[in-house]
Design an enzyme around this catalytic site. Structure first.
Site, PDB file in Angstrom:
ATOM      1  N   HIS A 216       2.428   3.540  -9.101  1.00 29.70           N
ATOM      2  CA  HIS A 216       2.130   2.128  -9.392  1.00 29.70           C
ATOM      3  C   HIS A 216       3.278   1.485 -10.166  1.00 29.70           C
ATOM      4  O   HIS A 216       3.619   0.331  -9.935  1.00 29.70           O
ATOM      5  CB  HIS A 216       0.820   2.007 -10.172  1.00 29.70           C
TER       6      HIS A 216
ATOM      7  N   LEU B 248       9.250 -20.865  -5.484  1.00 28.40           N
ATOM      8  CA  LEU B 248       8.303 -20.039  -4.732  1.00 28.40           C
ATOM      9  C   LEU B 248       6.902 -20.127  -5.330  1.00 28.40           C
ATOM     10  O   LEU B 248       6.715 -19.994  -6.531  1.00 28.40           O
ATOM     11  CB  LEU B 248       8.771 -18.571  -4.780  1.00 28.40           C
TER      12      LEU B 248
ATOM     13  N   ARG C  68      -5.030  -1.751   8.752  1.00 28.11           N
ATOM     14  CA  ARG C  68      -6.305  -2.442   8.534  1.00 28.11           C
ATOM     15  C   ARG C  68      -6.080  -3.544   7.508  1.00 28.11           C
ATOM     16  O   ARG C  68      -5.057  -3.577   6.820  1.00 28.11           O
ATOM     17  CB  ARG C  68      -7.382  -1.475   8.046  1.00 28.11           C
TER      18      ARG C  68
ATOM     19  N   GLU D 253       0.820 -13.403  12.271  1.00 24.10           N
ATOM     20  CA  GLU D 253       1.463 -12.263  12.931  1.00 24.10           C
ATOM     21  C   GLU D 253       1.316 -11.065  11.997  1.00 24.10           C
ATOM     22  O   GLU D 253       1.551 -11.188  10.792  1.00 24.10           O
ATOM     23  CB  GLU D 253       2.955 -12.552  13.170  1.00 24.10           C
TER      24      GLU D 253
ATOM     25  N   ARG E 175     -11.999   3.092  -8.377  1.00 27.99           N
ATOM     26  CA  ARG E 175     -11.041   4.179  -8.682  1.00 27.99           C
ATOM     27  C   ARG E 175     -11.280   4.740 -10.094  1.00 27.99           C
ATOM     28  O   ARG E 175     -11.973   4.119 -10.904  1.00 27.99           O
ATOM     29  CB  ARG E 175      -9.619   3.627  -8.570  1.00 27.99           C
TER      30      ARG E 175
ATOM     31  N   ARG F 269       0.148   7.773  -2.751  1.00 31.91           N
ATOM     32  CA  ARG F 269       0.667   8.838  -1.867  1.00 31.91           C
ATOM     33  C   ARG F 269       2.154   9.063  -2.084  1.00 31.91           C
ATOM     34  O   ARG F 269       2.631  10.193  -2.018  1.00 31.91           O
ATOM     35  CB  ARG F 269       0.389   8.478  -0.393  1.00 31.91           C
ATOM     36  N   TRP F 270       2.873   7.992  -2.376  1.00 28.25           N
ATOM     37  CA  TRP F 270       4.311   8.132  -2.653  1.00 28.25           C
ATOM     38  C   TRP F 270       4.519   9.056  -3.859  1.00 28.25           C
ATOM     39  O   TRP F 270       5.348   9.965  -3.829  1.00 28.25           O
ATOM     40  CB  TRP F 270       4.916   6.746  -2.936  1.00 28.25           C
TER      41      TRP F 270
ATOM     42  N   ASP G 128       0.833  -1.216   0.000  1.00 23.68           N
ATOM     43  CA  ASP G 128       0.000   0.000   0.000  1.00 23.68           C
ATOM     44  C   ASP G 128       0.866   1.264   0.000  1.00 23.68           C
ATOM     45  O   ASP G 128       1.966   1.279   0.556  1.00 23.68           O
ATOM     46  CB  ASP G 128      -0.902  -0.023   1.242  1.00 23.68           C
TER      47      ASP G 128
ATOM     48  N   ASN H 275       1.289   3.421  -2.974  1.00 23.07           N
ATOM     49  CA  ASN H 275       1.850   3.839  -4.269  1.00 23.07           C
ATOM     50  C   ASN H 275       1.418   5.262  -4.641  1.00 23.07           C
ATOM     51  O   ASN H 275       2.236   6.071  -5.081  1.00 23.07           O
ATOM     52  CB  ASN H 275       1.364   2.911  -5.396  1.00 23.07           C
TER      53      ASN H 275
ATOM     54  N   ARG I  26      -0.312   9.556  -9.667  1.00 17.22           N
ATOM     55  CA  ARG I  26      -0.426   8.285  -8.933  1.00 17.22           C
ATOM     56  C   ARG I  26       0.097   7.101  -9.763  1.00 17.22           C
ATOM     57  O   ARG I  26       0.688   6.163  -9.226  1.00 17.22           O
ATOM     58  CB  ARG I  26      -1.888   8.026  -8.559  1.00 17.22           C
TER      59      ARG I  26
ATOM     60  N   SER J  31      -8.419  -4.341   5.045  1.00 15.02           N
ATOM     61  CA  SER J  31      -9.050  -4.007   3.753  1.00 15.02           C
ATOM     62  C   SER J  31      -9.570  -5.259   3.033  1.00 15.02           C
ATOM     63  O   SER J  31      -9.359  -5.436   1.834  1.00 15.02           O
ATOM     64  CB  SER J  31      -8.077  -3.238   2.855  1.00 15.02           C
TER      65      SER J  31
END
Ligand code: IPE
Ligand code: IPE
Ligand code: MG
Length: 247
Positions: A32, A126, A189, A202, A66, A19-20, A15, A17, A28, A191
């Protein structure tokens, strides 16, 4: 004091992207783009470290609310980066799964995702799960519907409904429960992410926006995890006796 080995299943809410980007006076969309680069680095690192399962929240069901332009940029970035990274995915033997409501996606996006899932199905490295158009409550509703249908069709009896059956009917049926959840950007949160699967995870919240999150941040988050005592309802004293007994 270290209580745990590395987590088996790490989930990340990537989370911050937007605001950065806004913080440095950019659109914005630029955030991303940077966010995808960071995600690629963290996937590589998780793969190199031998973490077996990594689940990334890439796009939520609510993210459809969005602006259309932002949605298109995110979809394009996902498709293009999966195509561009394919060689590395093969070399690292990363196996890709997608969870979420894929019917919401355009045919073009779905085809690319289907292809990558298919082509990586036999990979032994992975296990990377991308949550796209994902919403945990919808997943639980869908699981409920398929179990009820199974009861109506006589496949199960009411008495057969237990945690294992519910788990088997979730999108994540093939995955172990999440051990460690990381969320960046300071928001604390969930979300609507993996509500059932996070039952005993954890939780770790980092103030940095996702594009600023580094491999060192990932390592220090994992180190915090290793120092957490997971008690599963028992007392600390009981847990120490167990460690002692297995030594
Ligand atoms: C996370 O960053 C990426 C997606 C939700 C697709 P955001 O886009 O939510 O960035 P902020 O939280 O608005 O800064
Ligand atoms: C959650 O982030 C979804 C992803 C990271 C893909 P959001 O930024 O959409 O969540 P809220 O709206 O802040 O809860
Ligand atoms: Mg956000």
């Amino acid at each position: 004091m270290y209580y745990n080995e590395l987590p088996r299943h790490v989930a990340i809410i990537m989370d911050g992207n937007g605001r950065w980007a806004e913080k440095i006076g950019k659109l914005r969309e630029f955030g991303h783009q940077k966010g995808v680069e960071v995600a690629i680095d963290i996937v590589q690192q998780a793969s190199d470290m031998g973490i077996p399962y990594l689940t990334l929240f890439a796009f939520s069901k609510d993210n459809w609310k969005r602006p259309q332009n932002e949605i298109s940029v995110i979809m394009n970035l996902m498709v293009e980066s999966l195509k561009n990274e394919f060689q590395r995915i093969v070399e690292s033997q990363v196996k890709i799964n997608i969870i979420g409501n894929l019917n919401d996606l355009s045919l073009e996006v779905r085809e690319v995702l289907d292809e990558i899932v298919h082509k990586t199905a036999d990979h032994k490295g992975l296990n990377l799960t991308l949550a796209i158009s994902y919403e945990s409550r919808e997943e639980i509703v869908n699981a409920t519907k398929s179990i009820v249908q199974g009861v109506i069709n006589g496949v199960y009896k009411i008495e057969d409904i237990n945690q294992r059956l519910i788990n088997q009917n979730l999108y994540t049926a093939e995955l172990p429960y999440v051990d460690f959840l990381i969320r960046t950007s300071g928001e604390q949160r969930l979300s609507n992410f993996l509500l059932w699967q996070l039952g005993y995870a954890e939780l770790y919240f980092n103030e940095k926006f996702w594009p600023d999150f580094t491999k060192e941040d990932f390592e220090s988050a994992l180190s915090v995890y290793c120092q957490r005592e997971r008690r599963y309802g028992k007392t600390g004293h009981q847990m120490k006796q167990k460690i002692f007994a297995t030594q």
